[in-house]
Write a protein that holds these residues in place. Structure first.
Motif, short mmCIF file in Angstrom:
data_model
loop_
_atom_site.label_atom_id
_atom_site.label_comp_id
_atom_site.label_asym_id
_atom_site.label_seq_id
_atom_site.Cartn_x
_atom_site.Cartn_y
_atom_site.Cartn_z
N ASN A 61 -17.08 12.93 25.97
CA ASN A 61 -17.95 13.15 26.85
C ASN A 61 -18.48 11.65 27.55
N GLY B 118 -15.08 9.81 29.17
CA GLY B 118 -14.14 10.75 30.18
C GLY B 118 -12.84 10.88 29.54
N LEU B 119 -12.23 11.61 30.38
CA LEU B 119 -10.66 11.87 30.13
C LEU B 119 -9.86 10.51 30.31
N LYS B 120 -10.28 9.66 31.24
CA LYS B 120 -9.40 8.55 31.69
C LYS B 120 -9.50 7.40 30.21
N GLN C 170 -10.33 8.63 27.56
CA GLN C 170 -9.50 9.28 26.39
C GLN C 170 -8.22 8.82 26.43
N PRO D 92 -14.07 2.95 31.87
CA PRO D 92 -13.32 3.89 30.87
C PRO D 92 -12.40 2.96 29.76
N GLU E 130 -5.55 10.69 32.53
CA GLU E 130 -6.56 11.98 32.56
C GLU E 130 -5.78 12.84 31.81
N TRP F 264 -15.23 20.98 23.05
CA TRP F 264 -15.48 20.44 24.28
C TRP F 264 -16.20 21.30 25.67
N ASN G 83 -17.90 20.86 27.83
CA ASN G 83 -18.18 20.20 29.15
C ASN G 83 -17.07 19.76 29.97
N VAL G 84 -15.86 20.16 29.36
CA VAL G 84 -14.41 19.94 29.95
C VAL G 84 -13.75 21.03 30.19
#
Length: 556
Positions: free
Chosen positions: A39, A42-44, A46, A199, A295, A371, A373-374
């Motif tokens: 959270n 972010g995915l980037k 991660q 990120p 991502e 997760w 919120n994803v």
């Protein structure tokens, strides 16, 4: 004699259960702390975090991953021969090797981070995470030696506790580090005009926890060593062995033991690095940007976070079986040898098979639970596709360790190399010809792990004539897992319709565990004797009998 063997078997299972429990706890902690971390970064972020860890994992294999197995094997061999002084010499020689290899690999990763990130991984922004992770290579190398030494002495408790302590601090520092460095990265992004700095810095902050946790785990093991040093020294004084091993001979033996393990595990784990590199290069050539690739790889990281929880059982049980295999082989006890292999494979399958069915049935709901919120649609499909590879990967992990314990060190190397070649070819076809995108990484892993299982099973049979029993190991757990999956899916579907959210998933998971246990026991998947061999086995048997899941013994 019967009681003695039973005691040894129970001790082996108990030690394996302790290490497996610690492995599961650490993976659960890992899954939990990655929720707030994802959270934050972010995915980037991660994606950069996971790419750095793939390189770090390879470096860790070279510097230290093989040391626990090698040290455990040699120490247990010396202990079985009553050579306590030589076992201690193995510890000292291993520490020298660990320090040299740890320093060397740490320097290479730290100063080569930019080149590795840009030219190997195709994601230059992951270099910050690599630099932060570099000191952990030396720390983990030394820690690996002490873990292997304690395991070789016959106790898994120091290793288990150090793993939990390590992961707890890792969780705290990772979340805090990701949040703090995210803000620093955003400020740098404004100055340099590069939006990926936020990120990337956040991912680097997340890796701080790995180094801090490893340091605390090492300090705990050093405390255990100091606490038990006096009793160990007293035992060494009672050692009547006349000859002490020459250190040059120990170094040679360690290197000969370590080298094949390094080769096999490097090949075995390099698949992740190759996957990311090929994915970034091929997807980039097809017009996908670095940000989108990062991502997608971040979503893959979520998949592996769950995938690695049951896989930890295979790794832990595999580590625990090494001393028993060495002892049985040394004593030429073929029956005990077969029993060790049977037990470790069977207990691994009892856990990973229902986990695979659970991932297939409730993959996306579990992702949404962790997760919320994803958007987890892609991750849920990954779990459905990759569920079967969980069984293959776990089985190949355990059989790798079995072969190493049988002193068939080069077989896993050969098998991993053949599997990796097939993996690369299948990945290329899936990415270029079928254009499966991120799902190609999952599909090619199925090919890799299945090949490893088939070849390892053949080599074990050639080494000691062992053939795994199938009914209680595979068939009954699969039937129980299938029944569990169907009922859990149905419960979740109904509850999600009326209640929705995390409560529906939580209830479905509780139902899944209960249904699997009931069906497994009713079908005779575990006997009373086997349950008694587990931690708290007596209490488990009492509960099972009260629920009429086990037949009462009758005496005539």
């Amino acid at each position: 004699m019967g009681k003695k063997k039973k005691s040894k078997g129970g001790s082996f299972l108990m030690q394996g259960s302790i290490l497996a429990a610690a492995g599961i706890i650490t993976k659960i902690i890992g899954a939990v702390y990655r929720i707030p971390m994802l959270n934050i970064m972010g995915l980037k972020g991660q994606g950069y975090y996971d790419m750095a860890f793939q390189v770090y994992s390879i470096a860790l294999i070279i510097s230290s991953y093989s040391l626990p197995v090698a040290v455990s094997k040699l120490v247990s061999f010396k202990m079985a021969a009553g050579e306590r002084k030589n076992a201690f010499r193995v510890l000292k020689a291993s520490l020298i090797i660990a320090t040299l290899s740890g320093v060397t690999i740490m320097v290479i990763v730290f100063f080569g981070a930019e080149a590795i990130a840009e030219y190997l991984m195709g994601a230059k922004m992951s270099c910050y995470s690599l630099k932060v992770l570099a000191p952990g290579l030396l720390i983990c190398a030394i820690m690996a030696v002490f873990r292997g030494y304690f395991q070789g002495m016959g106790t898994m408790i120091p290793t288990a506790i150090s793993q939990i302590i390590e992961q707890l601090l890792n969780a705290i520092v990772s979340v805090v580090g990701a949040a703090v460095l995210l803000e620093n990265g955003k400020q740098m992004a404004k100055v340099q005009g590069n939006n990926l700095l936020g990120p990337a810095y956040s991912a680097a902050g997340g890796t701080l926890g790995t180094v801090a946790g490893a340091l605390l785990g090492l300090l705990f093991l050093l405390f255990c060593y100091v606490a038990f040093r006096k009793p160990m020294m007293r035992q060494m004084k009672r050692d009547t062995s006349k000859e002490l091993d020459d250190y040059r001979a120990i170094f040679k033996l360690l290197i000969l033991t370590i080298a094949p393990i390094i080769l096999s595990t490097t090949i075995y784990n390099s698949a992740n690095v190759i996957d990311s590199a090929m994915f970034n290069k091929i997807m980039g050539a097809q017009g996908t940007s670095e940000a989108v690739c990062a991502e997608l790889l971040g979503k893959l990281g979520q998949y592996y976070t769950l995938f690695n929880v049951p896989l930890a059982v295979a790794s832990a049980l595999g580590s625990s079986v090494i001393p028993g295999l060495v002892s049985a082989a040394e004593n030429h006890d073929r029956r005990l040898l077969h029993n060790r292999i049977y037990t470790v494979i069977r207990y691994t399958m009892l856990i990973v098979i229902p986990s695979a069915f659970g991932f297939f049935a409730l993959g996306q709901p579990i992702m949404d639970f962790l997760w919320p919120n994803v958007d987890n649609v892609t991750q849920g499909i990954m779990l459905k596709i990759g569920a079967i590879s969980l069984v293959f990967y776990s089985l190949s992990t355990v059989t790798n360790t079995v072969l190493q314990g049988l002193d068939r060190m080069m077989e896993p190397v050969k098998n991993a190399m053949v599997s990796l070649i097939l993996h690369i070819v299948s990945l290329f076809i899936m990415l270029v010809m079928f254009k499966w995108g991120i799902y190609a990484l999952i599909g090619s892993k199925i090919v890799f792990s299945l090949c490893m299982c088939i070849m390892n099973a053949h080599d074990i049979r050639e080494a000691c004539g062992y053939l795994q029993e199938s009914r209680k190991t595979f068939v009954i757990p699969s039937i129980a897992g299938a029944v569990m999956a169907i009922l859990a899916w149905a419960v979740h579907f109904v509850l999600d319709t009326f209640i929705g959210g995390r409560i529906a998933t939580l209830i479905a998971l509780i139902v899944a565990v209960a249904v699997y246990a009931v069906v497994l026991l009713k079908m005779g998947g575990m006997s009373e004797k086997e349950l008694l061999g587990l931690p708290k086995g007596h209490q488990i048997v009492i509960v099972c009998k009260k629920c009429h899941l086990l037949k009462e013994r009758r005496y005539y």
